[in-house]
Every structure is written in structure tokens, then in C-alpha cells.
Write a protein that holds these residues in place. Structure first.
Motif, PDB file in Angstrom:
ATOM      1  N   VAL A  51      23.179 -14.396 -57.660  1.00  0.00           N
ATOM      2  CA  VAL A  51      24.466 -14.371 -56.977  1.00  0.00           C
ATOM      3  C   VAL A  51      25.377 -15.416 -57.622  1.00  0.00           C
ATOM      4  O   VAL A  51      24.958 -16.567 -57.839  1.00  0.00           O
ATOM      5  CB  VAL A  51      24.293 -14.693 -55.485  1.00  0.00           C
ATOM      6  N   TRP A  55      30.576 -17.628 -55.197  1.00  0.00           N
ATOM      7  CA  TRP A  55      30.608 -16.815 -53.979  1.00  0.00           C
ATOM      8  C   TRP A  55      30.279 -17.639 -52.727  1.00  0.00           C
ATOM      9  O   TRP A  55      30.547 -17.201 -51.616  1.00  0.00           O
ATOM     10  CB  TRP A  55      29.623 -15.654 -54.091  1.00  0.00           C
ATOM     11  N   LEU A 129      28.176 -18.962 -43.176  1.00  0.00           N
ATOM     12  CA  LEU A 129      27.767 -17.993 -44.200  1.00  0.00           C
ATOM     13  C   LEU A 129      26.555 -17.215 -43.707  1.00  0.00           C
ATOM     14  O   LEU A 129      25.649 -17.790 -43.088  1.00  0.00           O
ATOM     15  CB  LEU A 129      27.446 -18.713 -45.510  1.00  0.00           C
ATOM     16  N   ILE A 158      31.684 -16.320 -44.573  1.00  0.00           N
ATOM     17  CA  ILE A 158      31.343 -15.460 -45.712  1.00  0.00           C
ATOM     18  C   ILE A 158      30.106 -14.627 -45.398  1.00  0.00           C
ATOM     19  O   ILE A 158      29.097 -15.152 -44.903  1.00  0.00           O
ATOM     20  CB  ILE A 158      31.067 -16.313 -46.965  1.00  0.00           C
ATOM     21  N   LEU A 160      27.427 -12.424 -47.479  1.00  0.00           N
ATOM     22  CA  LEU A 160      26.885 -12.009 -48.775  1.00  0.00           C
ATOM     23  C   LEU A 160      25.769 -11.014 -48.504  1.00  0.00           C
ATOM     24  O   LEU A 160      24.789 -11.338 -47.839  1.00  0.00           O
ATOM     25  CB  LEU A 160      26.350 -13.215 -49.550  1.00  0.00           C
ATOM     26  N   LYS A 249      30.556  -9.676 -51.564  1.00  0.00           N
ATOM     27  CA  LYS A 249      31.031 -10.857 -50.858  1.00  0.00           C
ATOM     28  C   LYS A 249      32.208 -10.415 -49.993  1.00  0.00           C
ATOM     29  O   LYS A 249      33.166  -9.811 -50.481  1.00  0.00           O
ATOM     30  CB  LYS A 249      31.495 -11.947 -51.824  1.00  0.00           C
TER      31      LYS A 249
END
Length: 253
Positions: A51, A55, A129, A158, A160, A249
Motif C-alpha cells: 500500500v 495513503w 483509519l 480514511i 483502505l 483509498k
């Protein structure tokens, strides 16, 4: 056919995979932990591509949820970088791997055994996140998962996520050269697919469309900020560089 309890079946299946040495259930070693503390680290959402580090949010002090992300592979890295981590997984054996690394390296992590198809047991706006590696292929309906992710993230948080694009479900067993099935792949609705999952000890897996995956994130309110594709890492499709996975993302505005 299994219907209501298919996620419990999948959890037991993954437990056995981990006991048998499954690649995604092998915890990191002490050397990897020490390297992460020094800033030398990488993690995966899909089989092979790390990743991008850009990000991520600032990791020091961040509250991170590993969603179906047990196995002692990513959460230890994030903890070494200064994050406060929680991992939710339905597999007891995957959570045990998190316990092993935490005990060895002397840190605390919140472990939650729960089914991600149900409402997540967290308050609104709790995390900075969410790290969600390929795993919603074991779930029939992914859109409720995106809604729960949106709910428990803070504003500006965020998501992911890694997911398959369905191509792998065209084939049966290890044969990746002869198309056997049409999509969608749904063993709860198709007896042959059900029997295939049982025969190959695959758990009950499901193909999902790009509308369900990325479209589902967008419908929920996420803003897409990044995407890349990846291969299986091994096998005929990988050798031909056929993309079978995506990672995204997304931001909660």
C-alpha cells in the motif's frame, strides 16, 4: 444449503487454514517489528503490491481499526508506528496471532471477535483509519459493511480496502485456464457452486461487482482518492499479469 450461518462456517474454515499454516495467518517476526519501529515497513491490502505510504494518515496516536484484518501482520506494524489499534475478526485463530505478537513485543491491542456482516460494536466517529484487506469475498452483501465503516470513521477518516474483481470465480479449483462458471458466484443460490466450495474447502465465497465495491463506497458518502490493481501473486492468471484485485483509498468528508 447453509444460509444464515455461512459466516460461522467461514470463520471455522479460516481457523483451520491458520492452524495449517495459511499465508495470511502467519504473524510477523521480531525483526520485522524492529524494522517498523525504525520506519522500514510495508503492508498489503491485496496479494502482492504494498500500500502506498502516502495513503495513510499520521500514524502516531491514530486510532486504527483492522476490519477482518487479524493474523498478526498489519496491526503490529501500525502499533510499532505509534497507532492505537483495534482488530475485529470472526476467526479466533486470526485473533490469537494478534495476541502472540502483542505479548512478544509488549504492547496492548483491542481484540474483537465479531461478524462484520452485523453492526460494528463501536461508537460513531471512533476511528481515524480503517484497514480492510481482501476479506469481503466471504460475505454475500458488502454494502452494509461500507455503511458501517462510514459510521465509525471520524470526519476526514480514511478507509483502505482490498477486494477481488470476480475473475477468480470463473474457474474451479486450481484450473485457471478453462472458464467453468458464469458470474455472479453465489454458493447460497447455486448448488454447483456450493458443492465446489465444499469440495475445495474454500469456505463460502462470493463474487462482487465494481458497483457493489467502489459504487457502494461512493453511495455511502465516501470520496474515492486512490486506486490500484493487483494479481493473484501465483498461478496462470498471475503469470499472464491478469488483474484480479483492486485496492482503494476513500475518505469520509
Amino acid at each position: 444449503m447453509i444460509s444464515q450461518n455461512y459466516t460461522e462456517h467461514n470463520a471455522r474454515t479460516i481457523d483451520q487454514w491458520v492452524r495449517d499454516g495459511w499465508e495470511w495467518g502467519k504473524e510477523i517476526d521480531h525483526e520485522t517489528w524492529e524494522k517498523a519501529k525504525q520506519g522500514n515497513w510495508s503492508v498489503l491490502l491485496t496479494p502482492t503490491k504494498p500500500v502506498p505510504k502516502e495513503w495513510f494518515c499520521t500514524m502516531q496516536g491514530a486510532k486504527i481499526l483492522g476490519l477482518a484484518s487479524g493474523g498478526g501482520q498489519q496491526m503490529p506494524i501500525f502499533t510499532a508506528l505509534g497507532a492505537e489499534c483495534t482488530v475485529l475478526d470472526y476467526s479466533k485463530e486470526q485473533l490469537k496471532k494478534e495476541e502472540i505478537v502483542a505479548a512478544r513485543e509488549g504492547y496492548e491491542i483491542q481484540l474483537v471477535q465479531a461478524d462484520m456482516t452485523k453492526p460494528l460494536p463501536f461508537d460513531d466517529g471512533n476511528f481515524d483509519l480503517i484497514f480492510h484487506p481482501v476479506s469481503n469475498c466471504y460475505v454475500k452483501d458488502v454494502k452494509p459493511i461500507w455503511k458501517e465503516c462510514f459510521r465509525v470513521l471520524k470526519k476526514g477518516g480514511i478507509l483502505l480496502a482490498g477486494f477481488d474483481n470476480g475473475f477468480n470465480y470463473l474457474f474451479t479449483g486450481d484450473d485457471e485456464t478453462t472458464i467453468h462458471y458464469s458470474l455472479p458466484f453465489d454458493p447460497l443460490q447455486n448448488q454447483e457452486q456450493y458443492e465446489d466450495c465444499v469440495k475445495h474447502d474454500d469456505g463460502f465465497q462470493f463474487s462482487h461487482t465494481i458497483e457493489e465495491q467502489i459504487g457502494g463506497q461512493l453511495e455511502t458518502g465516501f470520496i474515492l482518492k486512490g486506486i490500484y490493481q493487483d494479481t493473484n501473486g501465483t498461478g496462470f492468471l498471475h503469470e499472464k499479469n491478469v488483474p484480479t484485485f483492486y485496492a482503494t483509498k476513500a475518505i469520509k468528508p
